[in-house]
Design an enzyme around this catalytic site. Sequence first.
Site, short mmCIF file in Angstrom:
data_model
loop_
_atom_site.label_atom_id
_atom_site.label_comp_id
_atom_site.label_asym_id
_atom_site.label_seq_id
_atom_site.Cartn_x
_atom_site.Cartn_y
_atom_site.Cartn_z
CB CYS A 22 -18.28 0.44 9.17
SG CYS A 22 -17.18 -0.42 10.32
CB CYS B 261 -15.68 -6.66 6.40
SG CYS B 261 -16.95 -6.53 7.63
NE ARG C 195 -17.80 -5.24 13.69
CZ ARG C 195 -18.04 -4.33 12.74
NH1 ARG C 195 -17.08 -3.54 12.30
NH2 ARG C 195 -19.23 -4.22 12.21
CB CYS D 3 -1.50 3.76 8.09
SG CYS D 3 -2.56 4.47 6.80
CB CYS E 248 -0.91 -0.02 1.22
SG CYS E 248 -2.04 1.39 1.28
CB CYS F 158 -0.97 -0.40 8.31
SG CYS F 158 -1.83 -1.55 7.22
CB CYS G 267 -18.68 -4.28 5.33
SG CYS G 267 -17.69 -2.87 5.90
N1 SAM Z 1 -6.64 0.53 3.01
C1 SAM Z 1 -7.90 0.95 3.45
C2 SAM Z 1 -7.83 2.17 4.34
O1 SAM Z 1 -7.01 2.18 5.25
O2 SAM Z 1 -8.59 3.09 4.13
C3 SAM Z 1 -8.70 -0.12 4.14
C4 SAM Z 1 -8.05 -1.19 5.01
S1 SAM Z 1 -7.32 -0.66 6.54
C5 SAM Z 1 -6.42 -2.09 7.02
C6 SAM Z 1 -8.70 -0.53 7.65
C7 SAM Z 1 -8.45 -0.11 9.07
O3 SAM Z 1 -7.89 -1.17 9.81
C8 SAM Z 1 -7.50 1.03 9.33
O4 SAM Z 1 -8.07 2.28 9.13
C9 SAM Z 1 -7.15 0.85 10.79
O5 SAM Z 1 -8.04 1.56 11.63
C10 SAM Z 1 -7.33 -0.66 10.99
N2 SAM Z 1 -6.02 -1.32 11.24
C11 SAM Z 1 -5.04 -1.52 10.36
N3 SAM Z 1 -3.99 -2.14 10.91
C12 SAM Z 1 -4.31 -2.35 12.20
C13 SAM Z 1 -3.64 -2.96 13.31
N4 SAM Z 1 -2.41 -3.46 13.20
N5 SAM Z 1 -4.28 -3.02 14.50
C14 SAM Z 1 -5.53 -2.51 14.62
N6 SAM Z 1 -6.21 -1.93 13.62
C15 SAM Z 1 -5.61 -1.84 12.42
FE1 SF4 Z 2 -2.84 1.15 3.40
FE2 SF4 Z 2 -2.84 -0.04 5.78
FE3 SF4 Z 2 -3.14 2.59 5.61
FE4 SF4 Z 2 -5.12 0.98 4.76
S1 SF4 Z 2 -4.39 1.18 6.85
S2 SF4 Z 2 -4.32 2.79 3.73
S3 SF4 Z 2 -3.91 -0.73 3.97
S4 SF4 Z 2 -1.32 1.45 4.98
#
Ligand code: SAM
Ligand code: SF4
Length: 331
Positions: A203, A112, A276, A72, A68, A75, A143
């Site tokens: 959500c 989802c 949730r 973030c 990606c 992640c 979702c």
């Molecule tokens: N890539 C898309 C986005 O971020 O908009 C969708 C998938 S992203 C993995 C969805 C959400 O998962 C993130 O916004 C974050 O809040 C949550 N998330 C991701 N990694 C996580 C982690 N290691 N522990 C807890 N929540 C996590």
């Molecule tokens: Fe990409 Fe992870 Fe951020 Fe979603 S949460 S935009 S998958 S880096």
Amino acid sequence: MLHTGEAKPNDTPDFAAVRTDWDRAEAEALYALPFADLIFQAQHIHRGSFDPNHIETASLLSIKTGGCPEDCGYCSQSAHYDTGLKATRLMDRADVIAAARRAKNAGATRFCMGAAWRNPKGRDLDQVCEMVREVKDLGMETCVTLGMLTPHQAARLSDAGLDFYNHNVDTSPEFYGKIITTRTLQDRIDTLAHVRTAGIKVCCGGIVGMGERVEDRLGMLVLLANLPSHPESVPINLWNEVKGVPVSDTAERPDPIALVRLVAIARIMMPRSVVRLSAGRQYMTDELQALCFLAGANSIFIGDVLLTTKNSQRDRDAYLLSRLGITSLLV
Ligand code: SAM
Ligand code: SF4
Ligand code: DTB
């Protein structure tokens, strides 16, 4: 009448008015209540909108993993960090539908689908729309979480029959810039507005345990509660450990009682939303999860993995819910 999953419509007369004008001082005052008073208030409100002995079960699938472009800091899927995760292309539709069928047979009511995109591009959305149609045909709620959307993309997902779009604010406005720099909080709020305009349910929640202060956790709840309308689903994620990301240097798991307080405040401030207890349940004791349900959490993710990280295991979940007398479709 008590509802088992869906929130009441906003115009149903109820003692817990749906407000979108919360301020931080009110959240702090709730946080400072004696525990028993806070939980009593949350339970009272919870019972005004929901069956207190039922929880919703959702299942996740990563339909496009890793690589990606976003940064973030929590992640596993960001290409900015070396997390050892192998990036994959968008899954074949037949494999996604087979996974949805397995999730349904295991007791999930909602499926989802998550993609590690900044935003969907080109023909990606055609594929996802088709997946949504086919998952709906199985009789499941749908979702997806695909990153930022344009109004047109949101409308296309709506036409495909999508029930929910997940897009999190992740944290407080103050802490946000310490976690993500490649997309702003306003970008996220814009996408949420496009999703609403398209008639898709929202959500939206965030993460705790990344090193934020209590004020940030409360600020996140106030941000969610003051969106133009409350998200129908509010996922509260406890950061799931990932090696190699910046958050692994700052992470600090909240005190368990502090986590219950947050769930209770989410319930009180967003009385009709399904809250949730999302990522991180595998770190929680059964007793902590029980307190979170008592405080108003009424949805969980089931299945051995979330997107890329571990979830609480099915047998443990089934045993816990049975001891609590909580009904769900988990089998
Ligand atoms: N890539 C898309 C986005 O971020 O908009 C969708 C998938 S992203 C993995 C969805 C959400 O998962 C993130 O916004 C974050 O809040 C949550 N998330 C991701 N990694 C996580 C982690 N290691 N522990 C807890 N929540 C996590
Ligand atoms: Fe990409 Fe992870 Fe951020 Fe979603 S949460 S935009 S998958 S880096
Ligand atoms: C949400 O708030 N939690 C889910 C869902 N939305 C997409 C994701 C949790 C992801 C946990 C990290 C992982 O498994 O990669």
